[in-house]
Design a protein around this motif. Sequence first.
Motif, short mmCIF file in Angstrom:
data_model
loop_
_atom_site.label_atom_id
_atom_site.label_comp_id
_atom_site.label_asym_id
_atom_site.label_seq_id
_atom_site.Cartn_x
_atom_site.Cartn_y
_atom_site.Cartn_z
N ALA A 10 71.63 35.16 -15.90
CA ALA A 10 72.55 36.20 -16.36
C ALA A 10 72.78 37.20 -15.23
O ALA A 10 71.84 37.79 -14.71
CB ALA A 10 71.96 36.90 -17.58
N ILE A 68 76.64 34.19 -24.91
CA ILE A 68 75.22 33.83 -25.04
C ILE A 68 75.07 32.66 -26.01
O ILE A 68 74.29 31.74 -25.79
CB ILE A 68 74.38 35.05 -25.47
CG1 ILE A 68 74.35 36.09 -24.33
CG2 ILE A 68 72.96 34.63 -25.83
CD1 ILE A 68 73.75 37.43 -24.71
N GLN A 107 80.23 39.04 -25.16
CA GLN A 107 78.99 38.65 -24.49
C GLN A 107 78.08 37.88 -25.44
O GLN A 107 77.39 36.96 -25.03
CB GLN A 107 78.26 39.87 -23.92
CG GLN A 107 78.97 40.53 -22.73
CD GLN A 107 79.24 39.59 -21.58
OE1 GLN A 107 79.98 38.62 -21.72
NE2 GLN A 107 78.64 39.84 -20.42
N ARG A 108 78.09 38.28 -26.70
CA ARG A 108 77.28 37.54 -27.68
C ARG A 108 77.78 36.09 -27.80
O ARG A 108 76.99 35.15 -27.89
CB ARG A 108 77.33 38.22 -29.05
CG ARG A 108 76.51 39.47 -29.08
CD ARG A 108 76.62 40.24 -30.38
NE ARG A 108 75.74 41.37 -30.28
CZ ARG A 108 74.45 41.35 -30.62
NH1 ARG A 108 73.93 40.27 -31.15
NH2 ARG A 108 73.70 42.41 -30.44
N VAL A 167 75.49 33.52 -18.05
CA VAL A 167 76.23 34.62 -18.66
C VAL A 167 76.55 35.60 -17.54
O VAL A 167 75.65 36.09 -16.87
CB VAL A 167 75.40 35.34 -19.75
CG1 VAL A 167 76.26 36.40 -20.43
CG2 VAL A 167 74.87 34.35 -20.78
N LEU A 169 69.27 38.87 -25.48
CA LEU A 169 68.77 37.96 -24.44
C LEU A 169 67.24 37.90 -24.47
O LEU A 169 66.65 36.83 -24.37
CB LEU A 169 69.20 38.47 -23.05
CG LEU A 169 70.52 38.01 -22.45
CD1 LEU A 169 70.65 38.59 -21.05
CD2 LEU A 169 70.61 36.49 -22.41
#
Lengths: 240, 177
Positions: A169, A156, A152-153, A92, A188
Amino acid sequence: MNDPVLELVDVVKTFGKGSTEVRALNGVDLAVSPAEFVAVMGPSGCGKSTLLHLAGGLEDVSSGRVRVAGRDIGDLDLASRAALRRTDVGYVFQRLNLLPSLTALENVALPLKLEGVGRREASARSLDALAAVGVTEQLSRYPDDFSGGQQQRIAIARAIVVERALILADEPSGALDTMTGDSVIELLSSLPGRFGTAIVLVTHEPRFASWADRVVFMRDGVVVDQTASTVPVSAAGAAT
Amino acid sequence: MAVREGLLALLHEGPRHGYQLKTEFEAATGGVWPLNVGQVYTTLDRLERDGLVGVSDNEGQKVYSITVDGVSALGAWWEAAPVDEPPPRDELMLKVLMAIERSTERGDAHAMSVITHQRTVLHSMLQSKRRARSVATTSLAARLVTDALVVRAEADLRWLDLCEAQLNGTPTRKARS
């Protein structure tokens, strides 16, 4: 039996040659246990991003050893290394994690598609991964339609859609406001407990690093100090 | 300390007993600012002496209420710049400045190792605050208090980063390499 999922032994990485040679890493030892969340901090140029690239097999060490999930990266040919990146290690980054031409769902399903997983199964697993990160709506929309935090979710979700031993990350909250950034790092930090995934987070934000089980400090290409890990028995001690 | 003004703020909502003020003060501050009853009554006595609260008797219990002067004192307090006592970790500043002084005198790496160690210590504190915050199902006030501690620790850590960067830039340090 609790072997480190990531192990760096006396790793040196230099760029350039002769008088222009730069030592990005100058003898780094680090061991990350399964389901351990480690944050790596340090000033710009301390070598923290280089460490991440080496851990993911994106670059080669100049000397020393990098082991991921029990395998020495230096021993792997390019194909095996690519396979390792697809199956064992997720990434990420700060931004540009998602392919803009694919929908949210397709982005998450991509690693499964590359592994040859059937369409139906890939879709079901992707939906599960998206649910796990709290994204359940508008999955057929494109990344640009989502806020930075949502993107970003989704990134992930893509990292966990395959069972990974390790997620790397690099400043994943760097482009987000404080509360959104907090929520991404909190997500995270929940992964080790839920999926047994270990995480190495590179950040320069103390508040984000504080979610980690252990914070490792780097300067001038070496680890200068670290906090005690809150992960119980482990190979974490092997780092010292 | 701003306990007086805190009590005035509560009394501005209506008359209250001393004990009630204690519990409401503690709830509003997320439980991190405990008051003993004696302290509450002493403060109320002073507020009464200064004409900022009035006392009446309600079936044998003292009930306190804010006066007109109290309301204007409270108004001034909302607007005034906070005059905090130095936070306890100002010891950090002293420690680092003393270490730099020593390293400058002797040309050693003492200051850098103090900075490195203090950073680790602060991070450990920050981690434990974070854990306390994330397991807490407590009040908004308690969460905000923890947030305040977290951002203050962040400020200290940023200051250590600046110290380190400046120290790296000084001639004595450069002479090393």
